[in-house]
Design a protein around this motif. Structure first.
Motif, PDB file in Angstrom:
ATOM      1  N   LEU A 171       0.826  -1.199   0.000  1.00  0.00           N
ATOM      2  CA  LEU A 171       0.000   0.000   0.000  1.00  0.00           C
ATOM      3  C   LEU A 171       0.866   1.257   0.000  1.00  0.00           C
ATOM      4  O   LEU A 171       0.659   2.175  -0.808  1.00  0.00           O
ATOM      5  CB  LEU A 171      -0.923  -0.019   1.216  1.00  0.00           C
ATOM      6  N   LEU A 172       1.853   1.299   0.881  1.00  0.00           N
ATOM      7  CA  LEU A 172       2.733   2.462   0.940  1.00  0.00           C
ATOM      8  C   LEU A 172       3.539   2.605  -0.345  1.00  0.00           C
ATOM      9  O   LEU A 172       3.723   3.718  -0.857  1.00  0.00           O
ATOM     10  CB  LEU A 172       3.664   2.352   2.147  1.00  0.00           C
ATOM     11  N   GLU A 173       4.022   1.486  -0.872  1.00  0.00           N
ATOM     12  CA  GLU A 173       4.780   1.537  -2.125  1.00  0.00           C
ATOM     13  C   GLU A 173       3.948   2.152  -3.243  1.00  0.00           C
ATOM     14  O   GLU A 173       4.426   2.999  -4.012  1.00  0.00           O
ATOM     15  CB  GLU A 173       5.239   0.132  -2.522  1.00  0.00           C
ATOM     16  N   TYR A 174       2.683   1.736  -3.335  1.00  0.00           N
ATOM     17  CA  TYR A 174       1.839   2.265  -4.401  1.00  0.00           C
ATOM     18  C   TYR A 174       1.567   3.759  -4.193  1.00  0.00           C
ATOM     19  O   TYR A 174       1.602   4.542  -5.149  1.00  0.00           O
ATOM     20  CB  TYR A 174       0.523   1.493  -4.458  1.00  0.00           C
ATOM     21  N   LEU A 175       1.316   4.158  -2.953  1.00  0.00           N
ATOM     22  CA  LEU A 175       1.087   5.577  -2.670  1.00  0.00           C
ATOM     23  C   LEU A 175       2.328   6.409  -2.986  1.00  0.00           C
ATOM     24  O   LEU A 175       2.231   7.498  -3.568  1.00  0.00           O
ATOM     25  CB  LEU A 175       0.700   5.757  -1.200  1.00  0.00           C
ATOM     26  N   LEU A 176       3.504   5.904  -2.632  1.00  0.00           N
ATOM     27  CA  LEU A 176       4.746   6.637  -2.898  1.00  0.00           C
ATOM     28  C   LEU A 176       5.058   6.694  -4.386  1.00  0.00           C
ATOM     29  O   LEU A 176       5.615   7.672  -4.878  1.00  0.00           O
ATOM     30  CB  LEU A 176       5.908   5.994  -2.140  1.00  0.00           C
ATOM     31  N   ARG A 177       4.714   5.631  -5.090  1.00  0.00           N
ATOM     32  CA  ARG A 177       4.947   5.613  -6.543  1.00  0.00           C
ATOM     33  C   ARG A 177       4.133   6.707  -7.221  1.00  0.00           C
ATOM     34  O   ARG A 177       4.496   7.207  -8.286  1.00  0.00           O
ATOM     35  CB  ARG A 177       4.581   4.245  -7.114  1.00  0.00           C
ATOM     36  N   HIS A 178       3.007   7.087  -6.587  1.00  0.00           N
ATOM     37  CA  HIS A 178       2.144   8.138  -7.135  1.00  0.00           C
ATOM     38  C   HIS A 178       2.143   9.359  -6.215  1.00  0.00           C
ATOM     39  O   HIS A 178       1.120  10.045  -6.088  1.00  0.00           O
ATOM     40  CB  HIS A 178       0.726   7.598  -7.320  1.00  0.00           C
ATOM     41  N   ALA A 179       3.268   9.621  -5.583  1.00  0.00           N
ATOM     42  CA  ALA A 179       3.367  10.752  -4.656  1.00  0.00           C
ATOM     43  C   ALA A 179       2.964  12.053  -5.346  1.00  0.00           C
ATOM     44  O   ALA A 179       3.325  12.310  -6.492  1.00  0.00           O
ATOM     45  CB  ALA A 179       4.793  10.855  -4.119  1.00  0.00           C
TER      46      ALA A 179
END
Length: 239
Positions: A171-179
């Motif tokens: 979840l965090l990885e996906y959010l950071l990928r779309h920061a």
């Protein structure tokens, strides 16, 4: 099928891991992939497949669902739990919608029911390989003092390591990928939970709340923001 034995082109060849216990099927697929110009390692059971997957670097894995020693879904779930992001295509005689959903939820990237045409299997594997290359371009994501290392499967904020559960990490990885961008509920369902439908539960809200308590609690500047009526966003400062 042609019997030509082509040497792999190092510029285009994929390195594949085939986990298949059926000897005839495995030999057929090994030969077909090699004739298509790719390098294939083979494991005959789930435990051997897991060991090879952890030791080697593969572009794509093709995993049969029903395996001795360890079934295919357990193998994939174990890899995802350890932070491995190698694309996985699951092969199975179980082809109902619930079966496919179960395979995707376990961490599979694609699911192909048997019987299948090799040309379709090859096309799907090639598509997963391209997706893997694009996703592997960035191995470290950073916003303000928050940093996620995909390869080390490690998250830190202000230098302090923050332990996350596998789903929280994805979840965090996906959010950071779309920061800096709004991430919608549908985007999270499809890319973090592998749902292609809305289960009408608060699973996303619960996980975001848990993640926010680990990432933002105790820090002056919040990084995970709710965009009312739209979704979520990771950014420094107020949303």
């Amino acid at each position: 099928m042609t019997t030509a034995n082509l040497d792999p082109d190092p510029l285009t060849a994929m390195r594949l891991l085939l986990v298949e216990d059926d000897r005839d099927a495995a030999e057929y697929l090994r030969k077909a992939f090699r004739e298509a110009g790719h390098v294939v390692d083979h494991a005959a059971d789930g435990e051997e497949g897991l060991a090879l997957a952890l030791d080697g670097k593969y572009d794509v894995m093709v995993v049969d669902r029903m395996l001795p020693a360890r079934d295919g879904l357990s193998l994939v779930a174990e890899l995802r739990g350890r932070g491995h992001t190698t694309p996985v295509l699951i092969l199975s005689a179980l082809g109902q919608v619930d079966d496919r959903v179960q395979g995707l939820r376990a961490g599979g990237d694609d699911y192909l029911p048997k019987p299948y045409a090799f040309t379709e299997l090859l096309a799907r594997v090639e598509a997963l390989s391209r997706r893997g290359v694009s996703q592997a371009a960035d191995t470290v994501y950073k916003v303000a003092d928050l940093e996620l290392d995909r390869l080390a499967h490690r998250v830190t904020r202000s230098g302090r390591e923050i332990p996350l559960q596998p789903r929280e990490f994805r979840l965090l990885e996906y959010l950071l990928r779309h920061a800096g961008q709004v991430v919608t509920r549908t985007m999270l369902l499809e890319n973090v939970w592998d749902y292609h439908f809305d289960p009408q539960t608060n699973v996303i809200d619960v996980h975001v709340s848990r993640l926010r308590s680990k990432i933002d609690k105790g820090f002056e500047v919040p990084l995970i923001h709710t965009v009312r009526g739209a979704g979520y966003m990771v950014r420094a400062g107020l949303a």
